[in-house]
Design a protein around this motif. Structure first.
Motif, short mmCIF file in Angstrom:
data_model
loop_
_atom_site.label_atom_id
_atom_site.label_comp_id
_atom_site.label_asym_id
_atom_site.label_seq_id
_atom_site.Cartn_x
_atom_site.Cartn_y
_atom_site.Cartn_z
N LEU A 148 -10.42 -8.18 -5.48
CA LEU A 148 -11.59 -7.34 -4.65
C LEU A 148 -11.28 -5.89 -4.73
CD1 LEU A 148 -12.14 -10.38 -2.00
CD2 LEU A 148 -12.93 -10.21 -4.49
N VAL A 149 -10.15 -5.46 -5.27
CA VAL A 149 -9.99 -3.97 -4.91
C VAL A 149 -10.50 -3.37 -6.29
CG1 VAL A 149 -8.26 -2.24 -4.39
CG2 VAL A 149 -7.98 -4.72 -3.31
N PRO A 150 -11.25 -2.49 -6.16
CA PRO A 150 -11.78 -1.52 -7.34
C PRO A 150 -10.64 -0.84 -8.11
CG PRO A 150 -13.40 -1.17 -5.60
CD PRO A 150 -12.04 -2.02 -5.03
N MET A 151 -10.84 -0.69 -9.26
CA MET A 151 -9.82 -0.13 -10.02
C MET A 151 -9.70 1.17 -9.47
SD MET A 151 -8.40 -1.54 -12.56
CE MET A 151 -8.02 -0.41 -14.01
N SER A 152 -10.70 2.12 -8.95
CA SER A 152 -10.76 3.16 -8.62
C SER A 152 -9.64 3.54 -7.39
CB SER A 152 -12.24 3.72 -7.96
OG SER A 152 -12.47 2.76 -7.03
N GLU A 153 -9.33 2.57 -6.64
CA GLU A 153 -8.42 2.60 -5.74
C GLU A 153 -7.13 2.66 -6.32
OE1 GLU A 153 -8.92 3.17 -2.75
OE2 GLU A 153 -10.97 2.29 -2.20
N GLY A 154 -6.68 2.74 -7.56
CA GLY A 154 -5.26 3.04 -8.14
C GLY A 154 -4.56 1.80 -8.31
N GLU A 155 -3.27 1.68 -8.73
CA GLU A 155 -2.25 0.83 -8.57
C GLU A 155 -1.74 0.46 -7.30
OE1 GLU A 155 0.22 2.23 -11.73
OE2 GLU A 155 -1.16 1.38 -13.41
N PHE A 156 -1.07 -0.78 -7.23
CA PHE A 156 -0.41 -1.12 -5.90
C PHE A 156 1.18 -1.27 -6.46
CE2 PHE A 156 1.09 -3.89 -2.43
CZ PHE A 156 1.10 -3.06 -1.44
N HIS A 157 2.05 -0.56 -5.82
CA HIS A 157 3.51 -0.86 -6.23
C HIS A 157 4.09 -1.35 -5.14
CE1 HIS A 157 3.18 1.18 -10.23
NE2 HIS A 157 2.20 2.05 -9.68
N LEU A 158 5.51 -1.71 -5.20
CA LEU A 158 6.57 -2.01 -4.03
C LEU A 158 6.60 -0.75 -3.24
CD1 LEU A 158 8.03 -4.28 -2.80
CD2 LEU A 158 9.85 -3.84 -4.57
N ASP A 159 6.64 0.29 -3.76
CA ASP A 159 6.99 1.53 -2.97
C ASP A 159 5.73 1.67 -2.05
OD1 ASP A 159 9.15 1.82 -4.64
OD2 ASP A 159 8.59 3.63 -5.57
N ASP A 160 4.57 1.38 -2.63
CA ASP A 160 3.42 1.48 -1.78
C ASP A 160 3.25 0.61 -0.41
OD1 ASP A 160 2.16 3.47 -3.31
OD2 ASP A 160 1.73 1.85 -4.76
N TYR A 161 3.98 -0.77 -0.79
CA TYR A 161 4.04 -1.79 0.26
C TYR A 161 4.96 -1.12 1.40
CZ TYR A 161 5.09 -6.57 2.19
OH TYR A 161 4.96 -7.66 2.95
N ILE A 162 6.00 -0.47 0.98
CA ILE A 162 7.07 0.09 1.79
C ILE A 162 6.28 1.10 2.72
CG2 ILE A 162 9.18 1.07 2.37
CD1 ILE A 162 10.08 -0.52 -0.50
N ASN A 163 5.74 2.04 2.24
CA ASN A 163 5.15 3.31 2.75
C ASN A 163 3.87 2.65 3.83
OD1 ASN A 163 6.61 5.03 1.37
ND2 ASN A 163 5.20 5.07 -0.48
N TYR A 164 3.31 1.43 3.46
CA TYR A 164 2.41 1.06 4.24
C TYR A 164 2.86 0.62 5.56
CZ TYR A 164 -1.63 0.45 1.11
OH TYR A 164 -2.80 0.83 0.45
N VAL A 165 4.00 -0.31 5.29
CA VAL A 165 5.22 -0.49 6.35
C VAL A 165 5.38 0.48 7.40
CG1 VAL A 165 7.09 -1.92 7.31
CG2 VAL A 165 5.57 -2.67 5.49
N GLN A 166 5.82 1.50 6.92
CA GLN A 166 6.53 2.33 7.82
C GLN A 166 5.07 3.46 8.47
OE1 GLN A 166 9.38 5.21 5.83
NE2 GLN A 166 8.55 4.34 3.83
N GLU A 167 4.04 3.36 7.79
CA GLU A 167 2.80 3.90 8.26
C GLU A 167 2.35 3.08 9.45
OE1 GLU A 167 -1.76 4.95 7.52
OE2 GLU A 167 -0.63 4.79 5.56
#
Length: 511
Positions: A148-167
């Motif tokens: 459900l996430v459009p391609m325009s939002e880019g990819e999602f990596h494990l690093d992004d997961y970790i950055n989300y948690v920190q935020e």
């Protein structure tokens, strides 16, 4: 191509599933003449089962309307606090018009629950959230379905997961000064990385970090899940389980690990149990056992609802956690939102107390995998570490059901309360919690202190009469009320290495 075939099959089955539902009602409605014919109840039950086997399962709602705080009903308002492309930080805000209760609610600590992104939705932790709302301000990571996430939002990596948690941690800290974090299963690894990176930078870290049933060191007591990841190459996963989202979804073209493949794997682990559960559902409908039938429906509404995971995140998790063991080997580098690459160093964590929880019968994260966090966080003071092994509990039993509510949660709430901020300690008085007797020992590197829980052993819980296909102890089981737990700290002899042992406390029997 497989994803398109699956969607085509689902689209073809959908009208037949709807017709089966209508037929089931036609044969069961007392006002329908057909319901008075012979075998009508059996025909209705067959159609009802056909409907559930063929229907599409959407994301369930948390549906938490109220909780009791000191025997007072408190209203719950669920809202989105932060909306990210692949995740929503969801808050369960509590309301009360009782002044004393309101004062208590305001003084209670804030907890960030990091839900797993491993196939099911965050609603799988509904029981965890509802229980913790009694004594905490609760936030949870509600991961989005990648299709459900459009391609325009880019990819999602494990690093992004970790950055989300920190935020999210920083967000709670900006509101409350500090917070506590609880991770269940898959997120134990990225949460460990997030807190480690914050500690290495000198940032404020959560007051406590509770890790439950996660693959911190997947080499220990490997399960079928671990064996699959190690027996197959990275290229095998990339070539065999990654597909592009079909055109009829917002995320069309995105590379994902489809939820239906994950669901197939879940069922394949216990096919006999699922078949028995569906047959029991059929028999319950014939007998008119509405309570058992509804319990079956509620379970499978949750169990059958699955989401797609972004391919980059999924493949990186396979390589990092289950193949290269980068966390335990000290070779894990993470890219931050600023593009800077940093090494994950759990030994840098110092101001965060650590609690680890494992289930004795966990067939997802084997014995010792979560306990490994204790050996890695050498900077955490010995008095701030605790490990709990839950007797008789499977993977789901440590965060849902009777064992979670009577064994695990009392230990978690006391651990958080014991490491609350100074201001909160002076004000907060947690409601007494009923605890099933269990012995949990604190982990120490120098002197070993033992936290012994003494209580009378409750009556043996009544075993479920129906197989619900739920792994381990996911189905709530009624247990007899137990006495209040009392924690007594006692110094023990010095040990050269951390010693952790959790066992059941057998009470003396009356003559």
């Amino acid at each position: 191509m497989l994803y398109q075939i699956f969607e085509t099959q689902r689209s073809i089955m959908e009208p037949f599933s709807d017709l089966a539902q209508a037929a089931a009602k036609l044969y069961s409605n007392p006002l329908s003449p057909i319901s008075q014919t012979p075998l009508a109840q059996r025909v209705s039950a067959g159609y009802a089962l056909m409907h559930r086997l063929g229907k599409d399962y959407e994301k369930p709602a948390f549906g938490i309307q109220t909780v009791k705080v000191n025997k007072t009903d408190v209203a719950i308002h669920e809202r989105i606090e932060i909306d990210k492309p692949f995740c929503e930080l969801r808050r369960f805000k509590r309301f009360s018009d009782d002044p004393a209760t309101l004062t208590q609610l305001k003084a209670q600590p804030a907890v960030l629950i990091v839900a797993p992104l491993s196939g099911h939705y965050a609603t799988l932790l509904r029981d965890t959230v509802k229980t913790m709302l009694q004594d905490h301000k609760v936030y949870i990571t509600d991961w989005k379905n990648a299709r459900l996430v459009p391609m325009s939002e880019g990819e999602f990596h494990l690093d992004d997961y970790i950055n989300y948690v920190q935020e999210f941690i920083r967000h709670l800290q900006s509101i409350y000064g500090n917070c506590h974090i609880v991770s269940v299963c898959q997120p134990t690894v990225p949460v460990m990385a997030a807190v480690s990176l914050m500690a290495s930078r000198g940032e404020k870290t959560p007051l406590t970090m509770t890790m439950m049933g996660g693959p911190i060191d997947a080499r220990k007591s490997p399960t079928s899940v671990n064996n699959l990841a190690t027996n197959k190459s990275f290229e095998w996963f990339e070539n065999n389980v990654i597909y592009r989202v079909p055109a009829n979804f917002p995320g069309a073209g995105r590379r994902v690990y489809p939820g239906f493949l994950q669901y197939t794997g879940f069922v394949a682990m216990n096919p006999d149990r699922h078949a028995t559960s569906h047959y029991d559902y059929f028999k319950d409908l014939i007998k008119g056992d509405d309570a058992s039938a509804e319990a079956h429906r509620k379970f499978y509404d949750e169990y059958n609802a699955v989401l797609d995971m972004d391919a980059d995140y999924y493949l990186e998790t396979i390589a990092t956690v289950f193949q290269d063991f980068k966390l335990v080997n000290g070779t894990w580098d993470v890219k931050g939102v600023d593009g800077k690459v940093e090494r994950v160093r759990p030994q840098d964590i110092k101001g965060t107390a650590l609690m680890t929880v494992e289930g004795e019968l966990d067939d997802i994260s084997g014995s010792g995998q979560t306990r490994a966090a204790q050996d890695m966080c050498t900077g955490v003071a010995a008095s701030d570490r605790l490990h709990l092994e839950v007797p008789g509990a499977g993977h789901y039993g440590i965060f849902s059901g009777s064992r979670w509510r009577t064994i695990v949660y009392p230990q978690v709430v006391n651990f958080i309360k014991g490491h609350a901020a100074p201001a909160a300690k002076a004000v907060v008085k947690a409601a007494p919690v009923q605890a099933t007797p269990v012995k949990a020992e604190a982990v120490k590197t120098a002197p070993v202190f033992q936290a012994k829980v003494e209580a009378a052993k409750p009556a043996t819980p009544k075993a479920p009469t129906k197989a619900t296909a739920k792994p381990a102890a996911k189905t709530p089981v009624k247990a007899a009320a137990s006495s209040k737990a009392k924690v007594v700290a006692k110094p023990a002899a010095k040990a050269s290495t951390p010693a952790v042992k959790t066992s059941w406390v057998e009470p003396k029997k009356k003559a």
